[in-house]
Design an enzyme around this catalytic site. Structure first.
Site, PDB file in Angstrom:
ATOM      1  N   GLY A  40       5.484   4.510  -3.971  1.00 25.61           N
ATOM      2  CA  GLY A  40       4.181   4.045  -3.228  1.00 25.61           C
ATOM      3  C   GLY A  40       3.267   3.376  -4.055  1.00 25.61           C
ATOM      4  N   ILE A  61       7.711   9.718   0.303  1.00 22.62           N
ATOM      5  CA  ILE A  61       7.879   8.849  -1.016  1.00 22.62           C
ATOM      6  C   ILE A  61       6.733   9.787  -2.192  1.00 22.62           C
ATOM      7  CG2 ILE A  61       8.340   6.626  -0.070  1.00 22.62           C
ATOM      8  CD1 ILE A  61       5.352   5.994  -0.738  1.00 22.62           C
ATOM      9  N   GLY A  96       0.867  -1.222   0.155  1.00 20.89           N
ATOM     10  CA  GLY A  96      -0.003  -0.108   0.083  1.00 20.89           C
ATOM     11  C   GLY A  96       0.982   1.300   0.070  1.00 20.89           C
ATOM     12  N   CYS A  97       0.190   2.543  -0.565  1.00 16.17           N
ATOM     13  CA  CYS A  97       1.106   3.504  -0.561  1.00 16.17           C
ATOM     14  C   CYS A  97       1.304   4.079   0.889  1.00 16.17           C
ATOM     15  CB  CYS A  97       0.235   4.694  -1.211  1.00 16.17           C
ATOM     16  SG  CYS A  97      -1.405   5.111  -0.535  1.00 16.17           S
ATOM     17  N   TYR A  98       0.611   4.029   1.729  1.00  8.78           N
ATOM     18  CA  TYR A  98       1.125   4.230   3.041  1.00  8.78           C
ATOM     19  C   TYR A  98       1.792   3.676   3.837  1.00  8.78           C
ATOM     20  CZ  TYR A  98      -2.734   8.118   3.593  1.00  8.78           C
ATOM     21  OH  TYR A  98      -3.558   9.390   3.410  1.00  8.78           O
TER      22      TYR A  98
END
Lengths: 337, 337, 337, 337
Positions: free
Chosen positions: D314, D308, D144-146
């Site tokens: 991400g 990022i 996931g991006c986070y």
């Protein structure tokens, strides 16, 4: 009509005060001073319609003012405050010069104090907490922009003794106007736009001193503030995400009730319902502080979120609110709700 | 490997050139100079990973360079150009110093010229128009950011003689990076954000001189440019809305065909289909110029819209494109399409 | 107290009207209707403190209103207007339904008209031009956001007969709130941010109809409008750059004088001094129209620049200004200067 | 040449993959699928120059692909993965379908899993941590991006056992592209611009599941993540401010050394020097993760900041990095450093 003078009128807080005074039914601008722009009309400095001619600060007609707002930097404010008070003029200082009760702490963070004899007269101008003292004060030290929101959210909790542990984490995000009107590499559009920058993270930002002082007073014991300011690509607004530990018997509903009770008569505190979180959009261009609370998902851990407009409740709005209190006026006059 | 030196490397165009050279398979940085930051690593100036140590311009090792890019202001560029050429180093100047063929016109707009003897050597670096001359040039005058898009759109029309009347209106909107990296009240985030500001409107912006010169050359007769730049709250990109009159026998379809013919082999010209208008999103972070045309709704009146990234096709991208041409390389090397 | 109902209250113009009415000393909200959000409190729709419970439009208590604002789309407004007028309630329509005097022109641009019998009663609500008629009107057609600024700038010139040629070019740039609150690909943050997009360029935007109608009335002869709207990455504000030809005996100073004379008593028209150009920052969050003029650098050619807040002077602010006029109140009540 | 198919190619991650593949010297687009836009050329969907004709997903020629990227939502990805693997095509899934090792945890957060039999084959695609396994995998679950930034920062600390206490606070701020391309009230320009909004605060965001899983694996014991995502008014980028407790024998210098050791050969990890904090400007438009650390001002308390580009490291950048690893290529190919 209250006659209000503004020193340092061409910074962002001075501009905001002019806007407030322009719509204030019971106060008017006595003078607006500027070292840099003395002699110019205000509308030549900012894209507005104000025709006030800026005066050099030493030419400011103190005898025509009932109150002055010091929108000058720390260090510069103290001498203006001394002069104004000596002339019998009340004073709301937007700098840090009179926020810290302890001279040694001031010297640590800011250096030499140029009017330490006035410190005992100064009242910390967080209106909702110190209204009584402000109403009788001749010198009000308007709070810093960052402390205002978190202190309002933490005050009822600290006073009630429900903060456990010895640490409060404040992750704060501020719009660029908080960095002042002077052009710097940091405030250049290209540097700030599309960016997010932490700075002075930990316990290195000067507002830590105020946060420490006030939280200790509210809680009756020291609370270590961890403070992380970030520069946000917006012009106005501060959002603070505050991480606190409470005893397991507390939860977000109880905190919300505590807030509602503490602030039920406050015109400028907005407590959000369960499930809603404060955002900048709740408060920008208003003098409100919005606050919300939710569980951190771990028992006894809560997340508080506060939002203010840094130029209004975080500076000039609260300054005018304090002026209203000092002169016995309806506290909301001139202020966008 | 072509060794490229950069003078004035810490402005936005210098930073952009470093990025281009970092991904260029056939060119590398010979040196990067800066008066202000000499001695520092590049990554201390901008948030990047470049480890180049900045040198003072007078220390720049010209003998290690095959070409230099002058990212210095007008006036400052000319002496660097003289020195580089004397050392047998080719030169792409991103300032205005060599864009105007007529010394008198230069003096009118910019003041004294410090190397007028080089003017006959200079080629105006609008690659798509002057490729042939650029390939043999030792001194290329990279076009201004504003003229690049409108000139590319107008070149085929002017050459073909289809512009009627004696006036071209260019309503241009530029991102803030176009104003340079120096912090000023104009480039302060709070001043530029949420704002749009016309400036130097009419025929008072210096880029009018270039526009006049080139349009006269393309059309074979003078065309009066009315030019309205606006400061746009974005970091990068210029969009120009151009109002032209043509004979009644021309329309947008014909202009589109003319463009397609003129630019059919151009890697960096993107001609949009009927019904589509160029936007900044078409071009930001690319070296392309997007162009579109539609009827103004009145017979013989057309609206052309061009978009470029002011730091790429409007400055450093085109400079690198010109370097590629000067050294006989594939013109697209190092450049984001 | 004037009791004002709002149909379509949850669009941006409805939200703005609620803000105006909240600070209006002589008017109050009678009802706020919404098809989508009926039954909810207003503060559940937008981040504000308004507790009004939204009603379905058919439940709106017209008998408790003295005036209604129609913040509904064209087509939807006409039936509400008919119902309100039948109930003896005055009406300010913010849609296009009653702006065009000629039914055929309306049908051309918008399709079937659902209450054409009311057209003769409607007054075009450009307050500074039609104040007299508005004061006696029961139905005011609030102008479109784009026409407001250019029409105010052109009105004195057209009336005076100093526009030569038969064409006026309006290059307009609008903030995203002008596109309405409905989420679309165009209004997605990622599409609009860092972008600038021309759309409906030439004579294809519906506001051309209004511009044509009014300019013809002011000038007494048809003037062909070339109109290029652009979507700007800001929330609020419209800046219009207007290119006009005048006889050679006119210049920017004379136009400025003409404006000053025409608008000397107008509280919401700000005419900038020579050398200053209107920007969004002059007007956002105010009900003002700022206007400026300069030479295009060619004899007889001028560039006018106007700026308004599209949600205030371009919509809800002017609507409230018209309400004030219709009810004989001080025109500035409730409106941020 | 590696032939890569993209399912869900018209979301933001699909668009980004097309850009990466366009400059990738060893991979090319085999197909790009879209349910909504099937039959259209890609440049009709986004303002670009890609001429790929979008195919309906069921028409996608799997036999012409060596690898597929699933840019489809969770739930939708699993069946595509099954089909691709059955056809002998490798698979990088950008959804959450294969990130959680425990089926029950998946079902808790996301509902029914449509291809649970593939879970044992999936490798969590945090390249720097799982490179070995990725190189042999046929199914990679892109993170996931986070989680990406915080996990990279915490991995060396957790593995080393220096995290004390049982809680990690992650205050994260993401650009709007993280919310996807579908227009919603939340992603409307007017709602997101000039705003900052916390959402799904505490332990309610789905990425908590990944963070929990990975931190437990790295530390060998559960660590309670408190996670506060905020929507930031930028298009791209995630900055995470991470609050951790360590034993008193650790400080920021030691952590920096630990990071440098762990990541010394990593092309996409940028560790900032003491005194520098990671910002979005360090990473936007690159595949890098920038990380920085400083003291929280309290012994044993540290603040880590990671940044990022949410669409590159991400999402699509890391996906391409994983593809490079899966096919034994230089890991940096096609990726902006």
């Amino acid at each position: 009509m209250i006659r209000a003078g503004i020193y340092g009128a061409t910074g962002y807080t001075g501009y905001e005060l002019l806007k407030i005074l322009a719509r204030h039914p019971r106060a008017a601008v006595a003078f607006a001073s500027s070292t840099t722009y003395a002699g110019m009309r205000y509308c030549e400095v900012y894209p507005c319609t104000y025709e006030h001619v800026l005066v050099a600060p030493e030419q400011a007609p103190l005898d025509q003012a009932d109150v002055v707002f010091l929108c000058t930097p720390h260090g510069a404010s103290a001498p203006y405050a001394r002069r104004a008070l000596a002339a019998g003029v009340k004073c709301v200082d937007l700098s840090a010069d009179f926020r810290l009760r302890d001279l040694g702490v001031y010297q640590n963070w800011y250096g030499t104090h140029l009017a330490p004899e006035l410190l005992p007269d100064a009242v910390y101008g967080l209106t909702e907490v110190y209204r009584q003292q402000i109403s009788g004060a001749r010198l009000v030290a308007n709070p810093g922009c960052y402390p205002t929101g978190p202190l309002l959210a933490l005050y009822p909790l600290a006073r009630e003794g429900i903060l456990s542990g010895d640490k409060v984490i404040i992750d704060a995000k501020s719009g660029v106007s908080g960095a002042g009107a002077r052009p710097t590499p940091t405030t250049h559009f290209v540097a700030a736009h599309d960016n997010l920058s932490p700075y002075n993270v930990g316990r290195s930002h000067r507002h830590v001193a105020e946060l420490d002082q006030e939280l200790r007073l509210y809680a009756g014991r020291p609370l270590g503030v961890v403070f992380s300011p970030h520069l946000l690509p917006v012009s106005r607004g501060i959002l603070s995400t505050v991480y606190v530990s409470t005893g397991p018997s507390w939860n977000d509903d109880k905190v919300r009730s505590l807030w509602r009770e503490a602030y039920q008569h406050e015109p400028f505190v907005q407590i959000l319902d369960a499930g809603k979180m404060a955002t900048l959009a709740h408060v920008v261009n208003t003098n409100r502080c919005a606050m919300s609370v939710c569980s951190a998902g771990i028992e006894g851990e809560l997340i508080l979120v506060t939002a203010i407009d840094n130029l209004l409740k975080g500076a000039s709005g609260q300054a005018a609110q304090n002026m209203n209190v000092m002169f016995g006026l309806d506290e909301t006059l001139g202020l966008p709700a």
